[in-house]
Scaffold this active site. Sequence first.
Site, mmCIF file in Angstrom:
data_model
loop_
_atom_site.group_PDB
_atom_site.id
_atom_site.type_symbol
_atom_site.label_atom_id
_atom_site.label_comp_id
_atom_site.label_asym_id
_atom_site.label_seq_id
_atom_site.Cartn_x
_atom_site.Cartn_y
_atom_site.Cartn_z
ATOM 1 N N ASN A 331 47.424 25.202 48.663
ATOM 2 C CA ASN A 331 48.643 25.888 48.118
ATOM 3 C C ASN A 331 49.864 25.029 48.451
ATOM 4 O O ASN A 331 50.010 24.480 49.282
ATOM 5 C CB ASN A 331 48.898 27.111 48.943
ATOM 6 N N VAL A 357 48.483 28.124 43.008
ATOM 7 C CA VAL A 357 49.828 28.863 42.993
ATOM 8 C C VAL A 357 49.474 30.195 43.267
ATOM 9 O O VAL A 357 48.418 30.712 42.692
ATOM 10 C CB VAL A 357 50.595 28.597 41.866
ATOM 11 N N GLU A 358 50.243 30.896 44.122
ATOM 12 C CA GLU A 358 49.936 32.417 44.480
ATOM 13 C C GLU A 358 50.047 33.320 43.289
ATOM 14 O O GLU A 358 49.302 34.483 43.485
ATOM 15 C CB GLU A 358 50.866 32.785 45.692
ATOM 16 N N SER A 359 50.599 32.863 42.255
ATOM 17 C CA SER A 359 50.558 33.762 41.050
ATOM 18 C C SER A 359 49.253 33.760 40.119
ATOM 19 O O SER A 359 48.843 34.553 39.215
ATOM 20 C CB SER A 359 51.774 33.450 40.324
ATOM 21 N N GLY A 360 48.267 32.619 40.731
ATOM 22 C CA GLY A 360 47.104 32.781 40.080
ATOM 23 C C GLY A 360 46.429 31.332 39.397
ATOM 24 O O GLY A 360 45.305 31.215 39.134
#
Length: 558
Positions: A331, A357-360
């Site tokens: 990440n 990325v944390e959004s997917g």
Amino acid sequence: MVVFLLRCIEVLETKVVDAWEALSCIGDGDVIAISGFNMATTPEHLILELYSLYRRTGHPRDLFIVSDALPAVPGRALDKVAEELYRERDERFIRGVLLPYIGFSPWLQKMIMDNMIEAYSWPLGITAYWFREVASGRPGLLTRIGLETFLDPRQDSGALNKKARRAMTCRIELIRIGDEEYLFYRAPKPRIALIRGTTADVTGSLSLEDEGIRGTVLNIAQATKARPNPGVVIAQVRWIAEKGTISPRSVEVPGPLIDYIVRAPRERHWQSGSFEYDPRACQRIIPPLRSEIVGDLPQMEWDEHEVIIARRALLELIKMIEEKRSPVLVNIGVGIPALVARIAIEEDLSSLVIPVVESGPWGGLALPGKDFGIAFSPFALTSIPDTFSLFEGGVIDAAILGFLQVDSEGNVNPSALPDRIPGPGGFPVIAGGAPKIVFAGSFTAGPRDIRVSDEGLEIRRDGPINKFVSRVYKIFFSGKLASRYGKDVVYITERAVFRLTSQGLELVETAPGVDIEKHILSRMDFRPIVRKTEYMDQRVFRARRMGLRDNILNTIRM
């Protein structure tokens, strides 16, 4: 008669209405869940029309808003509403908020700092996963994430201001199971959901084909519909389709979970913070990730010393690739860490350094600034809760994150100051779950003049603000807990590299041209452990490619 009944069924199945008709079901005091990662999946039209309804009628009022991230960027969506509320000193429309990130809403920050509304901030992955837990009929979320940080009830319990600390509408409880401590996150169940997709058929089935991410739209709808007291789900879309014309594999939210469909004008349905639509943002066009096309992608201005930091951080991943003899899943956060992914592409390492990325998005190149969350050329796209399972469970190999302050115990504050409360974002979950964490940032803050040459650094004027402090303002990452769980933690700056030990921070590398006492130790509020130091790899200072790909391939073939 048969024809008449069939016509009645068709009318009943049509859920397409105008905004005010849909929003009129919202009552005073309701808890509203709103999807949105910056502008991605943010139902801006519904947010602005809801505020317009309130301005016209005085209702609904005293609303409590919960989001999976933040449905805003500066001047848009929730931030635009907050600006008007703040300027008019209106405390009636919004009673409180639970938002993982507030950094892109300067006006919400002003409202919170002036104690106009209750404000709570949980990590992004915690809030997104909380929706899934509520959807399953559970009272909250149990996790170790947040222990010994500002989220711990022995510290701030996630409350951002006095109004929140008095009301405690959202609670974090300390629970012991066997010999282990856990945190239990609780918040009121939403009665209304405002979500967004690209297309819905007349029965409500929702697809996200032109959205940049999948977000948490399904779980927000499920949490709102869960018993007891199932609520109302309103979806904003750009297009309406005939019944049954959306492929079942493309349906993100099934029609029975949605009560109303509202079509939005294009100016209130942007893919991202800086553009309305780009086919690369929704993977209709997937550009090749090669070094020669990086210049065609959105750019940010970087100082020379920031490039040094990103290059040195990339070398930490190279070591992992060589040890694993396979690609690394990592990440990469905002700011300087985001530069690491660009440099990896320039070094033709996109097949070996795989960012999530944390959004997917998996792979590809994450966009910077208010477009963060969108990526060009990913090879997969998961929902936010599913993505954070990777982070919290330690499925990823490493995380590269920024920092604002570091103290002698290795605690990290990424962003909070007395006059700035952006919220934790995904930071605590990512840092808490990853087995290896690389914190990357400038050694000092403020205006500075640092020259880079092939020989190293020349610090002509240093930043006036120390970032290595005796005690961080707020603990978002606990060095003590990381040491207890055996995490590999590195702190990289342009002039020095530190590693976390059980005794605290140890200085292990310095940049050529830097005086340890003058440029490092005298600019720290504590003295780190100093045993044996080495020079940072000379390649990071040269104004050309480091040639990492050939080195790695030779190592893997050996």
